[in-house]
Design a protein around this motif. Structure first.
Motif, PDB file in Angstrom:
ATOM      1  N   TYR A 278       0.832  -1.203   0.000  1.00 39.50           N
ATOM      2  CA  TYR A 278       0.000   0.000   0.000  1.00 39.50           C
ATOM      3  C   TYR A 278       0.871   1.259   0.000  1.00 39.50           C
ATOM      4  O   TYR A 278       0.597   2.217  -0.731  1.00 39.50           O
ATOM      5  CB  TYR A 278      -0.921   0.014   1.213  1.00 39.50           C
ATOM      6  N   SER A 279       1.932   1.243   0.804  1.00 38.85           N
ATOM      7  CA  SER A 279       2.827   2.401   0.866  1.00 38.85           C
ATOM      8  C   SER A 279       3.491   2.639  -0.487  1.00 38.85           C
ATOM      9  O   SER A 279       3.584   3.783  -0.959  1.00 38.85           O
ATOM     10  CB  SER A 279       3.892   2.171   1.942  1.00 38.85           C
ATOM     11  N   PHE A 280       3.949   1.551  -1.132  1.00 41.56           N
ATOM     12  CA  PHE A 280       4.586   1.706  -2.444  1.00 41.56           C
ATOM     13  C   PHE A 280       3.597   2.222  -3.476  1.00 41.56           C
ATOM     14  O   PHE A 280       3.904   3.149  -4.245  1.00 41.56           O
ATOM     15  CB  PHE A 280       5.169   0.371  -2.915  1.00 41.56           C
ATOM     16  N   LEU A 281       2.397   1.635  -3.537  1.00 49.12           N
ATOM     17  CA  LEU A 281       1.411   2.060  -4.527  1.00 49.12           C
ATOM     18  C   LEU A 281       0.966   3.499  -4.278  1.00 49.12           C
ATOM     19  O   LEU A 281       0.707   4.252  -5.231  1.00 49.12           O
ATOM     20  CB  LEU A 281       0.205   1.120  -4.501  1.00 49.12           C
ATOM     21  N   HIS A 282       0.876   3.877  -3.018  1.00 48.36           N
ATOM     22  CA  HIS A 282       0.520   5.265  -2.671  1.00 48.36           C
ATOM     23  C   HIS A 282       1.553   6.235  -3.234  1.00 48.36           C
ATOM     24  O   HIS A 282       1.212   7.217  -3.919  1.00 48.36           O
ATOM     25  CB  HIS A 282       0.432   5.385  -1.152  1.00 48.36           C
ATOM     26  N   ASP A 283       2.833   5.962  -2.991  1.00 48.73           N
ATOM     27  CA  ASP A 283       3.897   6.864  -3.446  1.00 48.73           C
ATOM     28  C   ASP A 283       4.058   6.816  -4.961  1.00 48.73           C
ATOM     29  O   ASP A 283       4.247   7.853  -5.617  1.00 48.73           O
ATOM     30  CB  ASP A 283       5.214   6.498  -2.768  1.00 48.73           C
ATOM     31  N   CYS A 284       3.992   5.609  -5.523  1.00 51.01           N
ATOM     32  CA  CYS A 284       4.122   5.468  -6.974  1.00 51.01           C
ATOM     33  C   CYS A 284       2.954   6.150  -7.677  1.00 51.01           C
ATOM     34  O   CYS A 284       3.125   6.779  -8.731  1.00 51.01           O
ATOM     35  CB  CYS A 284       4.179   3.990  -7.347  1.00 51.01           C
ATOM     36  N   GLY A 285       1.763   6.055  -7.092  1.00 51.17           N
ATOM     37  CA  GLY A 285       0.598   6.705  -7.671  1.00 51.17           C
ATOM     38  C   GLY A 285       0.737   8.214  -7.703  1.00 51.17           C
ATOM     39  O   GLY A 285       0.392   8.865  -8.699  1.00 51.17           O
ATOM     40  N   ILE A 286       1.248   8.795  -6.619  1.00 46.12           N
ATOM     41  CA  ILE A 286       1.459  10.250  -6.585  1.00 46.12           C
ATOM     42  C   ILE A 286       2.486  10.669  -7.632  1.00 46.12           C
ATOM     43  O   ILE A 286       2.280  11.637  -8.378  1.00 46.12           O
ATOM     44  CB  ILE A 286       1.911  10.705  -5.184  1.00 46.12           C
ATOM     45  N   LEU A 287       3.594   9.921  -7.701  1.00 50.56           N
ATOM     46  CA  LEU A 287       4.646  10.274  -8.656  1.00 50.56           C
ATOM     47  C   LEU A 287       4.136  10.146 -10.088  1.00 50.56           C
ATOM     48  O   LEU A 287       4.443  10.985 -10.945  1.00 50.56           O
ATOM     49  CB  LEU A 287       5.868   9.380  -8.444  1.00 50.56           C
ATOM     50  N   CYS A 288       3.352   9.107 -10.356  1.00 51.47           N
ATOM     51  CA  CYS A 288       2.794   8.909 -11.689  1.00 51.47           C
ATOM     52  C   CYS A 288       1.776  10.008 -12.018  1.00 51.47           C
ATOM     53  O   CYS A 288       1.757  10.548 -13.123  1.00 51.47           O
ATOM     54  CB  CYS A 288       2.152   7.533 -11.784  1.00 51.47           C
ATOM     55  N   TYR A 289       0.944  10.362 -11.049  1.00 50.74           N
ATOM     56  CA  TYR A 289      -0.112  11.368 -11.262  1.00 50.74           C
ATOM     57  C   TYR A 289       0.473  12.746 -11.561  1.00 50.74           C
ATOM     58  O   TYR A 289      -0.104  13.520 -12.332  1.00 50.74           O
ATOM     59  CB  TYR A 289      -0.993  11.435 -10.016  1.00 50.74           C
ATOM     60  N   THR A 290       1.612  13.047 -10.973  1.00 50.21           N
ATOM     61  CA  THR A 290       2.209  14.373 -11.144  1.00 50.21           C
ATOM     62  C   THR A 290       3.219  14.423 -12.280  1.00 50.21           C
ATOM     63  O   THR A 290       3.920  15.434 -12.437  1.00 50.21           O
ATOM     64  CB  THR A 290       2.896  14.816  -9.833  1.00 50.21           C
ATOM     65  N   CYS A 291       3.324  13.349 -13.080  1.00 47.85           N
ATOM     66  CA  CYS A 291       4.215  13.369 -14.243  1.00 47.85           C
ATOM     67  C   CYS A 291       3.783  14.459 -15.221  1.00 47.85           C
ATOM     68  O   CYS A 291       2.589  14.755 -15.343  1.00 47.85           O
ATOM     69  CB  CYS A 291       4.187  12.019 -14.962  1.00 47.85           C
ATOM     70  N   ASP A 292       4.746  15.019 -15.932  1.00 53.69           N
ATOM     71  CA  ASP A 292       4.423  16.055 -16.906  1.00 53.69           C
ATOM     72  C   ASP A 292       4.641  15.588 -18.345  1.00 53.69           C
ATOM     73  O   ASP A 292       4.608  16.392 -19.276  1.00 53.69           O
ATOM     74  CB  ASP A 292       5.258  17.315 -16.645  1.00 53.69           C
TER      75      ASP A 292
END
Length: 338
Positions: A278-292
């Motif tokens: 859950y911690s990994f998916l949470h952080d990976c999701g944020i990083l993916c969502y904020t990609c430009d």
């Protein structure tokens, strides 16, 4: 925050000011940021000025979002010299495991080729399981050490996503290991499609921590190390299954190994796996969502999906193991066990 009836103002580190009563922003706010979310919340309940709008959890989420989103300023890949050394390490690990396996295979063939029931396929399977046991034991012990002594229990969003280059060895070891296991499992051991998919998914997730600056190496001691300790009793159990005479000679020992494997598997691959994942998916999701850019989205998205796929595999295997345990308790024959 509004006890005296005056406008409620939030100010971010970048200087953006938000009036939670008027919901007017003094500077533009990018949609999807925490500021945008709290502006929408203030519109939904403008009269909630008698208590704090931001809870402690929301503040932590805001901090994580800001820290992780800011990491896009980092270079995508690790320095070239580091990558070059890592590729050499992966090749060396693959070759070393191959040498261990071929040496074990030749020794087994010399010692067992004249015995009853010997076959070429059995020799490959037995030595494959033994090599897995050795590699998984090394990875498991190394992972347990770093999981308990190196990484802190609490870490910021920046620490969870970036840094920890010294732990990149876990990703390199896993990639080297899977590059050996994939062809051997496909051509010589006749592994199931599920296991072959597992090898590919581990390579994909391992590449993220091995080659990229924002590689989530904070979690690699657990996912690439600690969980492999459950494969040690699995290798021993599979050796018993490949040699029915051993089961007949030591039925109590075989039952003990099955129960021990179930306990270890459920502990590290379900109970400990789920919060760490859950911690990994949470952080990976944020990083993916904020990609430009699309390439950033695609790379992180593939890793995200591979991690989800691995999680479903763990849960599926856990279900099969529990089915086998229930049949063991009820005295029935287990038709399908891991």
């Amino acid at each position: 925050v509004g006890w005296n009836g005056r406008p409620i103002i939030l100010r971010s580190r970048s200087g953006t000011r938000i009036d939670l009563r008027s919901t007017q922003l003094t500077t533009p706010v990018r949609a999807g940021s925490w500021k945008h979310l709290f502006t929408r919340a203030s519109r939904a309940c403008p009269k909630r000025n008698s208590r704090a709008i931001m809870t402690e959890f929301e503040q932590a989420e805001q901090s994580d979002f800001d820290q992780i989103a800011a990491l896009h300023k980092n270079a995508a890949l690790l320095p070239f010299s580091y990558l070059q050394e890592t590729v050499y390490t992966i090749v060396l690990i693959t070759l070393s495991i191959t040498v261990v396996h071929l040496t074990t295979l030749k020794t087994y063939q010399i010692c067992r080729s004249h015995t009853k029931g010997y076959s070429h396929a059995t020799a490959w399977k037995v030595t494959y399981q033994f090599t897995n046991l050795v590699v998984n034991l090394v990875l498991g012990m190394l992972g347990i050490y770093h999981y308990t002594h190196t990484i802190p229990r609490q870490a910021s969003g920046t620490e969870r996503v970036s840094g920890w280059e010294e732990l990149g060895i876990f990703g390199a070891m896993q990639i080297g290991y899977q590059l050996w296991a994939l062809p051997v499992g496909f051509f010589f051991v006749n592994e199931t499609p599920t296991m072959l998919a597992h090898h590919l998914q581990v390579i994909i997730v391992g590449a993220l921590g091995t080659f990229f600056t924002n590689g989530f190496r904070y979690v690699t001691p657990f996912f690439f190390g600690v969980i492999e300790i459950s494969s040690v009793p699995l290798s021993i159990m599979n050796h018993f299954k490949a040699n029915p005479d051993l089961i007949n000679s030591y039925p109590g020992l075989y039952t003990f190994i099955r129960v021990f494997f179930m306990i270890v598997f459920l502990t590290v691959r379900v109970i400990m796996w789920l919060p760490n994942m859950y911690s990994f998916l949470h952080d990976c999701g944020i990083l993916c969502y904020t990609c430009d850019n699309l390439m950033c989205n695609a790379g992180l998205g593939v890793s995200f999906l591979a991690a989800v796929g691995l999680t479903f595999l763990q849960l599926m295997w856990a279900y099969i193991i529990l089915q086998g345990f229930v049949k063991l308790l009820t005295g029935g024959k287990n038709k399908k066990t891991v």
